[in-house]
Scaffold this motif. Structure first.
Motif, PDB file in Angstrom:
ATOM      1  N   ARG A  52      40.677  12.347  13.646  1.00 21.25           N
ATOM      2  CA  ARG A  52      41.494  11.292  14.248  1.00 21.25           C
ATOM      3  C   ARG A  52      40.654  10.444  15.189  1.00 21.25           C
ATOM      4  N   GLN A  53      40.833   9.145  15.039  1.00 18.33           N
ATOM      5  CA  GLN A  53      40.202   8.184  15.939  1.00 18.33           C
ATOM      6  C   GLN A  53      41.264   7.711  16.921  1.00 18.33           C
ATOM      7  N   LEU A  54      40.967   7.757  18.213  1.00 25.20           N
ATOM      8  CA  LEU A  54      41.942   7.420  19.251  1.00 25.20           C
ATOM      9  C   LEU A  54      41.338   6.351  20.163  1.00 25.20           C
ATOM     10  N   PHE A  55      42.190   5.443  20.635  1.00 26.73           N
ATOM     11  CA  PHE A  55      41.693   4.276  21.371  1.00 26.73           C
ATOM     12  C   PHE A  55      42.256   4.225  22.783  1.00 26.73           C
ATOM     13  N   SER A  60      38.393  -0.041  26.163  1.00 22.62           N
ATOM     14  CA  SER A  60      38.095  -0.169  24.723  1.00 22.62           C
ATOM     15  C   SER A  60      37.257   1.004  24.208  1.00 22.62           C
ATOM     16  N   LYS A 228      36.191  -5.854  19.519  1.00 20.55           N
ATOM     17  CA  LYS A 228      36.717  -6.862  18.588  1.00 20.55           C
ATOM     18  C   LYS A 228      37.716  -6.294  17.590  1.00 20.55           C
ATOM     19  N   GLY A 229      38.044  -5.031  17.714  1.00 25.67           N
ATOM     20  CA  GLY A 229      39.055  -4.448  16.839  1.00 25.67           C
ATOM     21  C   GLY A 229      38.513  -3.787  15.588  1.00 25.67           C
ATOM     22  N   PHE A 230      37.193  -3.641  15.481  1.00 21.50           N
ATOM     23  CA  PHE A 230      36.647  -2.869  14.370  1.00 21.50           C
ATOM     24  C   PHE A 230      36.787  -1.377  14.684  1.00 21.50           C
ATOM     25  N   THR A 231      36.961  -0.587  13.644  1.00 21.29           N
ATOM     26  CA  THR A 231      37.109   0.851  13.866  1.00 21.29           C
ATOM     27  C   THR A 231      35.952   1.654  13.292  1.00 21.29           C
ATOM     28  N   VAL A 232      35.275   1.110  12.300  1.00 23.04           N
ATOM     29  CA  VAL A 232      34.211   1.869  11.654  1.00 23.04           C
ATOM     30  C   VAL A 232      33.254   0.902  10.971  1.00 23.04           C
ATOM     31  N   SER A 233      32.022   1.322  10.813  1.00 25.23           N
ATOM     32  CA  SER A 233      31.053   0.564  10.032  1.00 25.23           C
ATOM     33  C   SER A 233      30.217   1.578   9.249  1.00 25.23           C
ATOM     34  N   THR A 234      29.178   1.095   8.611  1.00 31.88           N
ATOM     35  CA  THR A 234      28.249   2.008   7.932  1.00 31.88           C
ATOM     36  C   THR A 234      26.823   1.654   8.347  1.00 31.88           C
TER      37      THR A 234
ATOM     38  N   ARG B  52      39.484  -0.448   5.539  1.00 32.25           N
ATOM     39  CA  ARG B  52      39.181  -0.719   6.942  1.00 32.25           C
ATOM     40  C   ARG B  52      40.458  -1.007   7.727  1.00 32.25           C
ATOM     41  N   GLN B  53      40.534  -0.356   8.862  1.00 37.90           N
ATOM     42  CA  GLN B  53      41.633  -0.592   9.798  1.00 37.90           C
ATOM     43  C   GLN B  53      41.097  -1.497  10.902  1.00 37.90           C
ATOM     44  N   LEU B  54      41.796  -2.579  11.190  1.00 36.46           N
ATOM     45  CA  LEU B  54      41.335  -3.565  12.172  1.00 36.46           C
ATOM     46  C   LEU B  54      42.429  -3.779  13.217  1.00 36.46           C
ATOM     47  N   PHE B  55      42.033  -3.995  14.463  1.00 36.73           N
ATOM     48  CA  PHE B  55      42.998  -4.033  15.566  1.00 36.73           C
ATOM     49  C   PHE B  55      42.967  -5.366  16.282  1.00 36.73           C
ATOM     50  N   LYS B  57      44.129  -6.795  19.787  1.00 37.35           N
ATOM     51  CA  LYS B  57      44.468  -6.143  21.047  1.00 37.35           C
ATOM     52  C   LYS B  57      45.699  -6.732  21.731  1.00 37.35           C
ATOM     53  N   ARG B  88      37.371 -13.123  12.156  1.00 49.04           N
ATOM     54  CA  ARG B  88      36.773 -11.778  12.091  1.00 49.04           C
ATOM     55  C   ARG B  88      36.996 -11.159  10.720  1.00 49.04           C
ATOM     56  N   GLY B 229      47.170   3.915  21.266  1.00 50.67           N
ATOM     57  CA  GLY B 229      45.816   4.222  20.815  1.00 50.67           C
ATOM     58  C   GLY B 229      45.731   5.163  19.626  1.00 50.67           C
ATOM     59  N   THR B 231      45.763   5.849  15.625  1.00 51.41           N
ATOM     60  CA  THR B 231      45.380   5.019  14.487  1.00 51.41           C
ATOM     61  C   THR B 231      46.057   5.447  13.195  1.00 51.41           C
TER      62      THR B 231
END
Lengths: 292, 292
Positions: A52-55, A60, A228-234, B52-55, B57, B88, B229, B231
């Motif tokens: 789980r990813q939590l924000f 941020s 900027k609201g990104f959650t993941v990249s590679t 991809r999940q994008l947020f 704010k 974005r 927070g 996701t």
């Protein structure tokens, strides 16, 4: 310019030899494999990882919950918990029926107070983890190459200094029954299309540039922050599109020296607290004992 | 009280028969399978979905990017894009080498202006999608049971009214080479530990309660918003811990009637714009043509 190669598990990447003069064709259409964040069509029977990813909105910050749900105890860990969201995180751990064993940090944060101390006070038995190089207090001090097991899964520690002296990246294991693609929790060393500032806490743009680790292109990047609201990249994506780390070292250093960022507003509160991460109570008692 | 059962693909769930009098033991330790958000240890060769999940704010909105990266065209869609983050989103689509074909909404949003119109003006060929029941304008109006294909993957449309009259949930397909576990993009019908308000836009707590769809417990819930927070959640988790939807209908209705929420500050701007979602330009031209 930067070229990333596959590196063996548990090696620490500090050698400039990982960089070459070959330019990255930043606008080249990337190979599919490097940019795929896939969910499996048919998960194998080896599925173990609950993730789980939590924000935390104010700073941020991303906190990550990982657990081995195939293990009878469902052992779990939290990476970069924030003090303000500890109640949320612990409620989720309880609801999911997990046993929290570690509360760990990628580095000494300057923008928020870590939740590790509060977690330890609320959940007996949880151990705090940070790098030895951070010179902070914690129950377990780790170094590059160490493996942190939770059930049958593990995280590998990689040294990625430069944002701070003691920054590490935690990477999911390489081996049978470990999650694929691998997941890298990079803290502030590598952000999505960015990186952490290098002007405080022993930061060094030279060290940061050198310490960018090498992993397969499909490795998922989970940073400590995103604004900027990104959650993941590679890894593959950042190789092509990170506006800082795709530059040569001189250009990178110039960029970092001219960011003109304001003084971090939380640093004077956060760093002293985080230097005793997870041991605030213990530290307070020590002070009390000495003063008595 | 609520009991969720497996339902066949493409059925619309509007029958009260899906609810029973059997209480949920909310504090019972759940079975592992219902709460696992796993990454596969060994992804099968059928991996296709880039996700991809994008947020955003300000309105705490999640936008979702899905693509079939095994298809030569890499066709992609965006669910619930926000006008303020269109740049974005489109940059990411470009960097990932995807071909955006659909910009779709789960419903007529009241808290932000959809990005579909702006996307259509910037990327020729993209088609906007919303439910027929929303009474909005779009290129494609969908109904429960419809399947929306992108490459070899598809989303199934389910009717989940109650927050608004026209709310739908998009669920990834059930079948070979479709992602597992299935992913449900619930809009505001089902939020993590909550649900959308029911006091505007044809909202009805009775309808919302009835329209909660049935999917396997391990189905991943991806809502249009989260304010704490989180996701992702699962159907199993919400069955146990959703503080509203685990109640009987009378209690649920009482809760919804006594939320005492303020008038949505963006509603008077957002709803008229979103009622012509994806067709703002066309609509503006029509007005212009008439006035000339």
């Amino acid at each position: 310019m930067l070229r990333l190669n596959l590196l063996r598990v548990s090696a620490v990447v500090r050698s400039p030899s990982h960089f070459s003069a070959h330019p990255i064709q930043a606008k080249q259409r990337p190979a599919m494999g490097s940019l795929s964040y896939t969910t499996s069509s048919k998960p194998s029977s080896g599925d173990k990882l609950l993730f789980r990813q939590l924000f935390e909105k104010e700073s941020s910050t991303y906190t990550y919950l990982l657990a081995d749900v195939s293990h009878p105890d469902k052992p779990a860990l939290l990476i970069d918990p924030v003090d303000k969201t500890v109640e949320r995180d612990l409620s989720l751990v309880k609801e999911l029926g997990l046993k929290l064993i570690y509360a760990m940090n990628t580095h000494v944060h300057a923008d928020h107070v870590t939740g590790t101390g509060l977690i330890k006070s609320k959940v007996p038995g949880v151990q705090s983890i940070i790098s030895k190089a951070s010179k902070s207090k914690a129950d377990l001090l780790v170094e590059a190459g160490d493996k942190i097991y939770f059930g049958d899964l593990f995280l590998e520690v990689r040294g990625t200094p430069g944002h701070t002296l003691g920054c590490v990246t935690y990477v999911t294991g390489d081996g049978p029954n470990q999650p694929q693609p691998r997941m890298a929790f990079t803290g502030d060393a590598l952000l999505i299309r960015g990186c952490g500032r290098t002007d405080f806490q022993g930061g060094s743009s030279h060290e940061l540039y050198k310490s960018i680790f090498t992993l397969p292109k499909e490795t998922l990047i989970y940073p400590a922050h995103d604004y900027k609201g990104f959650t993941v990249s590679t890894v593959g994506e950042e190789m092509l599109y990170n506006p800082r780390l795709t530059k040569d070292e001189e250009t990178f250093k110039n960029i970092m020296e001219n960011l003109n960022l304001p003084y971090p507003k939380m640093i004077d509160v956060a760093v002293p607290a985080n230097m005793v991460c997870g041991l605030q109570d213990f530290s307070a008692k020590q002070v009390e004992a000495v003063s008595n």
